[in-house]
Design an enzyme around this catalytic site. Structure first.
Site, PDB file in Angstrom:
ATOM      1  N   GLU A 170      48.681  46.912  33.768  1.00 42.45           N
ATOM      2  CA  GLU A 170      47.548  46.626  32.890  1.00 42.45           C
ATOM      3  C   GLU A 170      47.971  45.947  31.593  1.00 42.45           C
ATOM      4  O   GLU A 170      47.696  46.432  30.488  1.00 42.45           O
ATOM      5  CB  GLU A 170      46.761  47.902  32.603  1.00 42.45           C
ATOM      6  CG  GLU A 170      46.119  48.485  33.838  1.00 42.45           C
ATOM      7  CD  GLU A 170      45.181  49.648  33.565  1.00 42.45           C
ATOM      8  OE1 GLU A 170      44.427  50.019  34.471  1.00 42.45           O
ATOM      9  OE2 GLU A 170      45.200  50.184  32.429  1.00 42.45           O
ATOM     10  N   GLU A 379      45.309  51.447  41.465  1.00 39.58           N
ATOM     11  CA  GLU A 379      44.587  52.566  40.849  1.00 39.58           C
ATOM     12  C   GLU A 379      43.105  52.461  41.177  1.00 39.58           C
ATOM     13  O   GLU A 379      42.524  51.378  41.127  1.00 39.58           O
ATOM     14  CB  GLU A 379      44.735  52.575  39.317  1.00 39.58           C
ATOM     15  CG  GLU A 379      46.090  52.958  38.789  1.00 39.58           C
ATOM     16  CD  GLU A 379      46.129  53.010  37.263  1.00 39.58           C
ATOM     17  OE1 GLU A 379      45.061  53.226  36.649  1.00 39.58           O
ATOM     18  OE2 GLU A 379      47.212  52.832  36.696  1.00 39.58           O
TER      19      GLU A 379
END
Length: 479
Positions: A170, A379
C-alpha cells in the site's frame, strides 16, 4: 455480464490469510531488533486509539508455532506476512541481526512443514527509525540503495524457500498518510514532498524487483496496492469527470508506474501546473520500466463514489473515522477535481467503510484489462466489533456474509477473464489495527487482547474460521 455458468477456481488457487509484522509480532525490542518509525509515533499522545502500541501486539513473535498450527488446522494454502526491516537491520543497514533473521527463517520452515506457501512482504510501513532520523527515510534517494540492500539480503536468505513476494504494501497509503494527511509517521503535511517521496518509493520498488530477477529467478514478485475503484455519483458528465480524476490521481498514479514505468498524462500535467510534480532524474524512467512486476497485488476493502467539486470553496481535507462511531467520517476532496460522496446503494461498516463486493469484481476487471497482469488479492476483510459470548464462541456471521459475497465476486471475475493467483483474508488472527487499536477486529481467530484491563492473548476460533475451512476444502464451492 450475467453468466449462465461460472468457471471454477483454478486447482492451485492460493487460499490464504495475511498479517503484518508491526500489527502481530510484538517483541519490539527483543533479540536485537531496532526501533521503527511506528515505535516512536505511537508514543505521541492522541495518535492512536487509547494510546495503543505494537509493543506486544498479539505476541506472534513468541507464539508463531501455535498460530501456524491453527493455520494448518484451517487448511490454509498460503500465509502472507511481512518482515520487520529493523529486525533484520536494527539501523536500517550495516550488520545483520542474526537472531531476527533466524526468526523469519524458522517461521518459513514451520509454514513449509505444514504445507503452507509463504508469501513474504518486504515492507509493510515499519521503516527503521534510524533511517528516518539519518536522512528522512523516503525523503531521500538514499532509500533506494538501502531498501535494495535490505531486500537483497532477504532474497539470498529465503529465496530458496519463498517463491511469492510482495515488495511494497500500500504505497499509496503510507505515503499519503505520512506526508499528506499526517495521520501516520512521520506526520508531515507537504503535498510537493508527498509526490517526491512517493517517487523515491517507486524507484526503490523497481530497484528491488530488478535485484529479485537475478537472485530468485523462479519466484514471482509484485507490489500490493490499496485500490478503491472510483464510481461517479450520478450520470452527470461533471460527476463522471470527477470519478475519472479520482481514478487517475488516486489509482493510476501508482499502478501505471508499476506496470509501465510512466505516470498518467493528465495527472502529471495537473501536478506540473501546481508545482507539485516529482523531480525526475536521469535514469529514473529506465529503472521504473525495468521494474515491471509479475503480478499486481490488490488490497480491496471498498469502492469510493465521487462528485464534482468546485475550484473556489470546494471540499478539501475531510475526517477519517478511527473511533468506530458510525457516521463520524467526513467527505474529502480536491477543489476543482473531485470530492467523495455517499453511495445510497451501499451499506457501511461502523468505521464508515462501504460494503461493496461487486467493487472487487470491478477492480479485478479493470486491473486485468488495463495492465494485463495476474492479480494476487493480498488483503480483503471486514473490520468490526466482535463479541466473545459466555459460551466461549464468537458468532461473526456478518464477517461470513461479507467474505462469502467477495468470494462470489472473485468467481464472477474469473469467469469474466481475470487471472487471479490467490486470495488472502485480512486477517488470520485479530491484530493491532494501527490507529484503531484492538477494538477493530478482522481475524478469523479471536485474540484476547484489549486496550485496557487484563488480557491472556488466548487464541479462539471464530465461526468464520470454520466457514473459511469449508471454502478452502471445496476450492471455493462451499455455499
Amino acid at each position: 455480464m450475467i453468466h449462465k455458468t461460472l468457471k471454477a477456481f483454478p486447482p492451485q488457487f492460493l487460499w490464504g490469510a495475511a498479517s503484518a509484522a508491526y500489527q502481530v509480532e510484538g517483541a519490539y525490542q527483543e533479540d536485537g531488533k531496532g526501533l521503527s518509525v511506528w515505535d516512536e509515533f505511537v508514543r505521541i499522545p492522541g495518535k492512536t486509539f487509547k494510546g495503543t502500541t505494537g509493543d506486544t501486539a498479539v505476541d506472534h513473535y513468541h507464539r508463531y508455532k501455535e498460530d501456524v498450527r491453527l493455520m494448518a488446522e484451517l487448511g490454509l494454502k498460503a500465509y502472507r506476512f511481512s518482515v520487520a526491516w529493523s529486525r533484520i537491520f536494527p539501523d536500517g543497514k550495516g550488520k545483520v541481526n542474526e537472531k531476527g533473521a533466524a526468526f523469519y527463517s524458522d517461521l518459513i520452515d514451520e509454514l513449509k512443514a505444514n504445507g503452507i506457501e509463504p508469501i513474504l512482504t518486504l515492507y509493510h510501513w515499519d521503516l527503521p527509525l534510524a533511517l528516518q532520523k539519518e536522512y528522512g527515510g523516503f525523503e531521500s534517494r538514499e532509500i533506494i540503495k538501502d531498501f535494495t540492500a535490505y531486500s537483497t539480503e532477504l532474497f539470498k536468505r529465503y529465496g530458496d524457500r519463498v517463491k511469492y513476494w510482495v515488495s511494497l504494501n500500500e504505497q499509496n497509503i503510507f505515503t499519503m498518510f505520512g506526508y499528506k494527511t499526517a495521520v501516520h509517521p512521520p506526520g508531515i503535511k507537504n503535498e510537493k514532498l508527498f509526490y517526491q517521496i512517493n517517487h523515491h518509493a517507486s524507484l526503490a520498488n523497481a530497484s528491488a524487483i530488478q535485484a529479485f530477477r537475478k537472485l530468485v529467478p523462479d519466484g514471482r514478485i509484485g507490489p500490493s496496492f490499496a485500490y478503491s475503484p472510483a464510481y461517479p455519483l450520478t450520470s452527470k458528465p461533471e460527476d463522471l469527470l470527477a470519478a475519472e480524476n479520482a481514478e487517475e490521481l488516486n489509482s493510476h498514479w501508482w499502478m501505471d508506474i508499476y506496470a509501465w514505468g510512466k505516470y498518467p498524462k493528465a495527472a502529471l500535467q495537473h501536478l506540473a501546473e501546481k508545482g507539485a510534480a516529482p523531480v525526475m532524474e536521469e535514469g529514473d524512467e529506465e529503472l521504473l520500466k525495468a521494474g515491471r512486476p509479475d503480478f499486481m497485488g490488490l488490497n480491496y476493502y471498498q469502492s469510493s463514489t465521487y462528485e464534482s467539486n468546485p475550484l473556489e470553496g470546494g471540499t478539501s481535507e475531510g475526517e477519517m473515522n478511527t473511533s468506530g462511531k458510525k457516521g463520524t467520517s467526513k467527505d474529502t476532496g480536491i477543489p476543482g477535481l473531485f470530492k467523495t460522496a455517499g453511495n445510497p446503494f451501499l451499506e457501511k461498516t461502523n468505521w464508515d467503510w462501504n460494503i461493496d463486493s461487486e467493487g472487487l469484481r470491478i477492480a479485478l476487471r479493470r486491473i486485468s484489462s488495463r495492465y494485463r497482469l495476474p492479480v494476487l488479492i493480498s488483503e480483503n476483510g471486514l473490520g468490526e466489533y466482535d463479541r466473545l459470548e459466555e459460551d466461549g464462541t464468537i458468532r461473526d456471521d456478518y464477517r461470513i456474509g461479507y467474505l462469502q459475497n467477495h468470494v462470489n465476486a472473485m468467481q464472477q471475475a474469473i469467469t469474466d477473464g481475470a487471472d487471479i493467483l490467490g486470495y488472502c483474508v485480512w486477517s488470520f488472527t485479530d491484530l493491532l489495527s494501527w490507529l484503531n487499536g484492538f477494538q477493530k477486529r478482522y481475524g478469523l481467530v479471536y485474540v484476547d487482547q484489549h486496550e485496557e484491563g487484563q488480557h491472556s492473548l488466548r487464541r479462539i476460533k471464530k465461526k468464520s474460521f470454520d466457514w473459511y475451512k469449508g471454502i478452502i476444502q471445496s476450492n471455493g464451492e462451499n455455499p
